[in-house]
Design a protein around this motif. Structure first.
Motif, PDB file in Angstrom:
ATOM      1  N   MET A   1       0.668  -1.062  -0.327  1.00  0.00           N
ATOM      2  CA  MET A   1      -0.062  -0.153   0.078  1.00  0.00           C
ATOM      3  C   MET A   1       0.779   1.157   0.300  1.00  0.00           C
ATOM      4  N   LYS A   2       1.900   1.263   0.568  1.00  0.00           N
ATOM      5  CA  LYS A   2       2.707   2.494   1.157  1.00  0.00           C
ATOM      6  C   LYS A   2       3.713   2.832  -0.412  1.00  0.00           C
ATOM      7  N   LYS A   3       4.152   1.259  -0.711  1.00  0.00           N
ATOM      8  CA  LYS A   3       4.196   1.308  -1.970  1.00  0.00           C
ATOM      9  C   LYS A   3       3.390   1.983  -3.295  1.00  0.00           C
ATOM     10  N   GLN A   4       2.504   1.166  -3.101  1.00  0.00           N
ATOM     11  CA  GLN A   4       1.545   2.147  -4.152  1.00  0.00           C
ATOM     12  C   GLN A   4       1.524   3.518  -4.144  1.00  0.00           C
ATOM     13  N   THR A   5       1.224   4.155  -3.025  1.00  0.00           N
ATOM     14  CA  THR A   5       1.019   5.705  -2.847  1.00  0.00           C
ATOM     15  C   THR A   5       2.674   6.804  -3.227  1.00  0.00           C
ATOM     16  N   LEU A   6       3.554   5.417  -3.028  1.00  0.00           N
ATOM     17  CA  LEU A   6       4.859   6.029  -3.375  1.00  0.00           C
ATOM     18  C   LEU A   6       4.907   6.374  -4.789  1.00  0.00           C
ATOM     19  N   ILE A   7       4.430   6.036  -5.483  1.00  0.00           N
ATOM     20  CA  ILE A   7       4.754   5.794  -7.137  1.00  0.00           C
ATOM     21  C   ILE A   7       3.486   6.642  -7.103  1.00  0.00           C
ATOM     22  N   LYS A   8       2.777   6.147  -6.782  1.00  0.00           N
ATOM     23  CA  LYS A   8       1.966   7.485  -7.241  1.00  0.00           C
ATOM     24  C   LYS A   8       1.925   8.627  -7.323  1.00  0.00           C
ATOM     25  N   THR A   9       3.035   8.468  -5.909  1.00  0.00           N
ATOM     26  CA  THR A   9       3.271  10.610  -5.540  1.00  0.00           C
ATOM     27  C   THR A   9       3.986  10.579  -6.660  1.00  0.00           C
ATOM     28  N   LEU A  10       5.191   9.933  -7.001  1.00  0.00           N
ATOM     29  CA  LEU A  10       5.671  10.681  -7.900  1.00  0.00           C
ATOM     30  C   LEU A  10       5.426  10.593  -9.524  1.00  0.00           C
ATOM     31  N   LEU A  11       4.483   9.929  -9.677  1.00  0.00           N
ATOM     32  CA  LEU A  11       3.708  10.409 -11.057  1.00  0.00           C
ATOM     33  C   LEU A  11       2.806  11.761 -11.072  1.00  0.00           C
ATOM     34  N   ALA A  12       3.282  12.032  -9.819  1.00  0.00           N
ATOM     35  CA  ALA A  12       1.849  12.971  -9.956  1.00  0.00           C
ATOM     36  C   ALA A  12       3.045  13.928  -9.777  1.00  0.00           C
ATOM     37  N   ILE A  13       3.902  14.237  -9.250  1.00  0.00           N
ATOM     38  CA  ILE A  13       5.337  15.115  -9.334  1.00  0.00           C
ATOM     39  C   ILE A  13       4.987  15.251 -10.570  1.00  0.00           C
ATOM     40  N   ALA A  14       6.461  14.642 -11.801  1.00  0.00           N
ATOM     41  CA  ALA A  14       6.381  14.373 -12.910  1.00  0.00           C
ATOM     42  C   ALA A  14       5.012  14.863 -13.644  1.00  0.00           C
ATOM     43  N   ALA A  15       4.104  14.589 -14.416  1.00  0.00           N
ATOM     44  CA  ALA A  15       2.656  15.122 -14.349  1.00  0.00           C
ATOM     45  C   ALA A  15       2.996  16.706 -14.252  1.00  0.00           C
ATOM     46  N   GLY A  16       3.074  17.035 -12.891  1.00  0.00           N
ATOM     47  CA  GLY A  16       3.418  18.322 -12.793  1.00  0.00           C
ATOM     48  C   GLY A  16       4.295  19.118 -12.983  1.00  0.00           C
ATOM     49  N   ILE A  17       4.994  18.845 -12.962  1.00  0.00           N
ATOM     50  CA  ILE A  17       6.944  19.292 -12.958  1.00  0.00           C
ATOM     51  C   ILE A  17       6.306  19.356 -15.013  1.00  0.00           C
ATOM     52  N   LEU A  18       5.206  18.292 -15.920  1.00  0.00           N
ATOM     53  CA  LEU A  18       5.379  18.666 -17.287  1.00  0.00           C
ATOM     54  C   LEU A  18       4.478  19.907 -17.746  1.00  0.00           C
ATOM     55  N   MET A  19       3.092  19.703 -17.041  1.00  0.00           N
ATOM     56  CA  MET A  19       2.455  20.904 -17.088  1.00  0.00           C
ATOM     57  C   MET A  19       3.040  22.093 -16.526  1.00  0.00           C
ATOM     58  N   ILE A  20       4.672  22.657 -15.883  1.00  0.00           N
ATOM     59  CA  ILE A  20       4.717  24.057 -15.552  1.00  0.00           C
ATOM     60  C   ILE A  20       6.242  23.834 -17.091  1.00  0.00           C
ATOM     61  N   LEU A  21       6.240  22.917 -17.293  1.00  0.00           N
ATOM     62  CA  LEU A  21       7.123  22.807 -18.687  1.00  0.00           C
ATOM     63  C   LEU A  21       6.367  23.319 -19.610  1.00  0.00           C
ATOM     64  N   ILE A  22       5.438  22.704 -20.063  1.00  0.00           N
ATOM     65  CA  ILE A  22       4.463  22.938 -21.253  1.00  0.00           C
ATOM     66  C   ILE A  22       4.013  24.048 -21.575  1.00  0.00           C
ATOM     67  N   SER A  23       3.698  25.119 -20.015  1.00  0.00           N
ATOM     68  CA  SER A  23       3.599  25.782 -19.692  1.00  0.00           C
ATOM     69  C   SER A  23       3.858  27.622 -20.673  1.00  0.00           C
ATOM     70  N   PHE A  24       5.396  26.757 -20.094  1.00  0.00           N
ATOM     71  CA  PHE A  24       6.618  27.838 -21.297  1.00  0.00           C
ATOM     72  C   PHE A  24       6.298  27.994 -22.513  1.00  0.00           C
ATOM     73  N   ARG A 171      -2.430   6.626 -18.472  1.00  0.00           N
ATOM     74  CA  ARG A 171      -3.674   5.347 -18.104  1.00  0.00           C
ATOM     75  C   ARG A 171      -2.068   4.382 -18.168  1.00  0.00           C
ATOM     76  N   TRP A 172      -1.862   3.920 -19.441  1.00  0.00           N
ATOM     77  CA  TRP A 172      -1.062   3.161 -19.653  1.00  0.00           C
ATOM     78  C   TRP A 172       0.427   3.034 -18.332  1.00  0.00           C
ATOM     79  N   VAL A 173       0.886   4.069 -18.265  1.00  0.00           N
ATOM     80  CA  VAL A 173       2.124   4.483 -17.816  1.00  0.00           C
ATOM     81  C   VAL A 173       1.619   4.166 -15.777  1.00  0.00           C
ATOM     82  N   ALA A 174       0.126   4.623 -15.967  1.00  0.00           N
ATOM     83  CA  ALA A 174       0.161   4.537 -14.384  1.00  0.00           C
ATOM     84  C   ALA A 174      -0.402   2.802 -13.651  1.00  0.00           C
ATOM     85  N   ARG A 175      -0.312   2.084 -15.408  1.00  0.00           N
ATOM     86  CA  ARG A 175      -1.007   1.047 -15.256  1.00  0.00           C
ATOM     87  C   ARG A 175       0.547  -0.147 -15.148  1.00  0.00           C
ATOM     88  N   LYS A 176       1.444   0.385 -16.538  1.00  0.00           N
ATOM     89  CA  LYS A 176       2.651   0.010 -15.928  1.00  0.00           C
ATOM     90  C   LYS A 176       3.646   0.614 -14.615  1.00  0.00           C
TER      91      LYS A 176
END
Length: 213
Positions: A1-24, A171-176
């Motif tokens: 459970m903790k591992k899944q939460t960590l993975i989701k957190t890392l995916l969320a952070i990566a997505a947030g960074i991507l949003m910031i980069l796209i804003s430029f 969804r594919w990345v999150a599944r993997k």
């Protein structure tokens, strides 16, 4: 459970960074009040919502939008726009669709069409209202609409083209990353179909069931 939460957190952070980069890299429109930014990073917001759920998407979007405002690549209108998009996605999907359930392409296509139309009308109407308030005349509001229409049209078209593939990729990345496939927890799938489905109904499947009876 903790591992899944960590993975989701890392995916969320990566997505947030991507949003910031796209804003430029967005298209900007010069208005009498300053620059109007294209909310293209909202495509990532939709992808997060489809892959990780509305709650995570809201947190990532809020933090990323604030950072973008600080960096000068977005304004408060962009933040409102992202919130509106999340509301629309939430109404369409109702809640998170479990990663163990396949979303068919037609559902994501409808999601793309709706979000694209929302962007077109929201940007046009919102900036029209801003122009009306600032100038105090309908003519001023129409002037703002005329200036923002190219931005609104391009944003709507890009959402229409990008939402479906971006959502599928997320969804594919999150599944993997979470080691989930469409055969994961078969009993959970039947429950998920009842609880986490979309309001977009596949009439073909309903017709087939009726014919079988």
């Amino acid at each position: 459970m903790k591992k899944q939460t960590l993975i989701k957190t890392l995916l969320a952070i990566a997505a947030g960074i991507l949003m910031i980069l796209i804003s430029f890299t967005g298209f900007q429109t010069i208005l009498p009040t300053g620059e109007a930014f294209m909310p293209l990073a909202g495509v990532i917001t939709v992808g997060i919502a489809v892959a990780l759920g509305i709650n995570i998407a809201f947190i990532v979007t809020l933090v990323s939008a604030i950072i973008m405002i600080v960096l000068g690549t977005a304004d408060w209108v962009i933040l409102v726009d992202f919130i509106v998009i999340l509301i629309v996605v939430g109404l369409i999907l109702r809640k998170q669709v479990p990663l163990s359930i396949d979303l068919n392409h037609s559902q994501l296509l409808w999601l793309a069409i709706f979000t694209g139309l929302v962007q077109l009308f929201f940007i046009s109407i919102f900036y029209g209202l801003i122009g009306l308030v600032l100038t105090g005349t309908p003519t001023g509001g129409l002037t703002f609409v005329q200036l923002i229409i190219p931005n609104a049209l391009l944003t709507g078209l890009l959402y229409g083209f990008l939402v479906a593939p971006i959502s599928l990729i997320f969804r594919w990345v999150a599944r993997k990353a979470l080691h989930i496939d469409n055969n994961h927890n078969d009993s959970g799938n039947s429950a998920g179909d009842k609880q986490g489905g979309s309001i977009i109904v596949d009439l073909r499947s309903a017709k087939n069931k009726k014919d079988d009876k």
